[in-house]
Every structure is written in C-alpha cells, then in structure tokens.
Write a protein that holds these residues in place. Structure first.
Motif, mmCIF file in Angstrom:
data_model
loop_
_atom_site.group_PDB
_atom_site.id
_atom_site.type_symbol
_atom_site.label_atom_id
_atom_site.label_comp_id
_atom_site.label_asym_id
_atom_site.label_seq_id
_atom_site.Cartn_x
_atom_site.Cartn_y
_atom_site.Cartn_z
ATOM 1 N N ASP A 59 0.828 -1.198 0.000
ATOM 2 C CA ASP A 59 0.000 0.000 0.000
ATOM 3 C C ASP A 59 0.867 1.255 0.000
ATOM 4 O O ASP A 59 0.582 2.223 -0.701
ATOM 5 N N ARG A 60 1.936 1.235 0.786
ATOM 6 C CA ARG A 60 2.885 2.347 0.835
ATOM 7 C C ARG A 60 4.214 1.804 1.352
ATOM 8 O O ARG A 60 4.243 0.783 2.060
ATOM 9 N N VAL B 262 11.523 5.905 -6.114
ATOM 10 C CA VAL B 262 12.926 5.730 -5.723
ATOM 11 C C VAL B 262 13.803 6.765 -6.418
ATOM 12 O O VAL B 262 14.724 7.331 -5.814
ATOM 13 N N ARG B 263 13.515 7.038 -7.677
ATOM 14 C CA ARG B 263 14.301 8.044 -8.392
ATOM 15 C C ARG B 263 14.208 9.406 -7.680
ATOM 16 O O ARG B 263 15.197 10.121 -7.566
ATOM 17 N N ASP B 264 13.024 9.739 -7.197
ATOM 18 C CA ASP B 264 12.877 10.991 -6.460
ATOM 19 C C ASP B 264 13.646 10.964 -5.142
ATOM 20 O O ASP B 264 14.199 11.987 -4.703
ATOM 21 N N TRP C 271 6.259 8.193 -2.857
ATOM 22 C CA TRP C 271 5.277 7.223 -3.370
ATOM 23 C C TRP C 271 3.952 7.932 -3.679
ATOM 24 O O TRP C 271 3.338 7.689 -4.728
ATOM 25 N N ALA C 272 3.535 8.811 -2.790
ATOM 26 C CA ALA C 272 2.298 9.556 -3.024
ATOM 27 C C ALA C 272 2.439 10.465 -4.239
ATOM 28 O O ALA C 272 1.528 10.563 -5.071
ATOM 29 N N ALA C 273 3.588 11.138 -4.354
ATOM 30 C CA ALA C 273 3.804 12.031 -5.493
ATOM 31 C C ALA C 273 3.856 11.263 -6.810
ATOM 32 O O ALA C 273 3.545 11.812 -7.870
ATOM 33 N N ALA C 274 4.254 9.980 -6.738
ATOM 34 C CA ALA C 274 4.358 9.154 -7.942
ATOM 35 C C ALA C 274 3.048 8.462 -8.285
ATOM 36 O O ALA C 274 3.012 7.615 -9.190
#
Length: 263
Positions: A178-179, A231-233, A212-215
């Motif tokens: 989920d996160r 992960v890149r962020d 994760w939320a931003a993606a």
C-alpha cells in the motif's frame, strides 16, 4: 553459541534476499578458490539452504553451502537432504566450519534478540568472514542479516563486510504494497525500534511515503513504474546505492551510514 529460534520457515521465503545476493555478490563468489556460503539458523526444515545452493550456483557453479543450526534435532532432520555442495552442521554464531566463508546469511535469526545484543553478534560474524584483499580488489565476505514475513513478500536486510555495515535493502512484492512504510514491520532488529521521530530510518520511510504519493500518476502504468519513480525521487536526498535494474525488482538499497541509529 546463540539461542534456539522458533524455526518457522517456508519454501521460497528468502527468494528476494537470495536473488539480491546472487546479483550483487556473485562476482566475489565466482572468483574465490573456495566459495563457501553459510545459511545460519535455517530453521525446522532445510528448504532455505537447499534453495540458497541452487540460486548461488546459477552465478557461481563451484559455490557450496553449509546449513548451521543450534538445535541438534533440526540438524539430524536435515541430514537426508545433504548432497554434493550442501552439508549441515550443529552450531551457532561461532560458525563451526574451518573455512572463512564468502557469505553468511542470517535471516529471521536476530529478531528475538535484544537490540543491544545485535552489535556484538554482527562483530562476531563479520570476524568469521573471508577478509578483503586490496591486492586483488576482493571486498571479502558478506554477512546478510534481516527479517521477512512468512511468505517472503516483504523483506529488509543489512549487508555487512569484514569492516562492518555497508547497506540496507528494502525489498517487496509490489502488488502487495500500500505504501513503502509498510516495510517498517520487517526492519531488522538494529533498526526496528528506531522507527520513531528523530531517527534516520523514520525520516527515510516518511520521505519514501511522500515520494510514493507524489508518484501516484505512474500507478496507471503499474506498481513497478510507480516504485521506480518514487525511488528516483528519493535519490535527491538519500544515498541510494543501486539503480533501475534492481528497482525493477521491487528493491532499493541505501548506504548504512544514512540510516544508522543515532547515538
């Protein structure tokens, strides 16, 4: 030396850890004259040792595995599974073999110990690893110590060399996530009680959840693409030690010093 574990285990439980070891440590195993790996505390059934041999030999055909258990009855039960390249021995943290192993894997072993005992165990096990050789560039043996859930969907481990801790790896079946902070419950003993405000591992998981939320828009392309983007962020603020090849497997590896407990 050590304490008997619950011994619970399942086939394929450690597949994520094994695949990471094969990918990142395979070169050391291939070029060693005597590539010995130890499955420390394999439990009530020898499945994980059998699987470790198979997976290591895909990258290092001469590798052999020693399963080590502190409970004598478990060693006796495992003996029928011995084969070329796989033996079982009674023992614990002293690692009762004459060789200096290229790998010690200790999965779900230290979970039952106190946090204050971990450093001494790490030090003892790292002291048994094959040493580094600057003349050849060999980094020496590897200790992989961590925790996973019962069927191996979520796993976090620390990788240590003869010199001490190197990295922390978070690995998951992306479809079950989920996160990213869901992985907190599988942090190894050295970190699980440090997932509180003010500690680096807590900040990392907080930032991972935000990434994760931003993606979220990438979720339409699948959980893998969302994970890769998140992960890149993260790499903007955290010393991520691997790249997209491993991220695609639902992994991310971070330098130990960035997550090490304060104090």
């Amino acid at each position: 030396m050590g304490t008997v574990t619950r011994g619970t285990t399942n086939p394929n439980r450690l597949r994520r850890m094994d695949r990471w070891i094969a990918a990142t440590h395979g070169t050391e195993l291939r070029r060693a004259a005597d590539p010995v790996a130890v499955d420390l505390g394999y439990g009530a059934a020898p499945w994980t040792a059998v699987e470790l041999l198979h997976r290591l030999r895909t990258v290092a055909p001469r590798a052999h595995v020693v399963g080590v258990e502190i409970e004598p009855a478990r060693v006796a039960a495992a003996l029928p599974y011995e084969r070329a390249g796989l033996v079982f021995r009674h023992g614990g943290f002293e690692i009762p073999i004459p060789q200096r192993p290229l790998l010690i894997r200790a999965a779900n072993v230290l979970r039952q110990y106190a946090e204050g005992e971990v450093e001494a165990v790490w030090h003892r096990l790292c002291g048994r690893l094959a040493p580094a050789d600057p003349a050849t560039g060999a980094r020496g043996g590897l200790l992989v110590e961590g925790t996973c859930d019962e069927i191996g969907r979520r796993h976090v481990w620390v990788a240590l060399g003869p010199e001490g801790p190197r990295t922390v790896t978070f690995a998951t079946r992306l479809g079950s996530l989920d996160r990213p902070s869901d992985l907190a419950e599988r942090l190894p003993k050295a970190l699980i009680h440090r997932n509180v405000p003010g500690e680096p591992v807590h900040a990392f998981l907080r930032d991972f959840d935000r990434a994760w939320a931003a993606a979220a828009p990438y979720a339409s392309y699948g959980a893998r693409q969302r994970w890769i983007r998140a992960v890149r962020d993260l790499t903007a603020d955290w010393p991520v030690a691997d790249g997209p090849v491993r991220w695609r497997q639902g992994e991310v590896t971070v330098r130990w010093e960035a997550l090490a407990p304060r104090g």
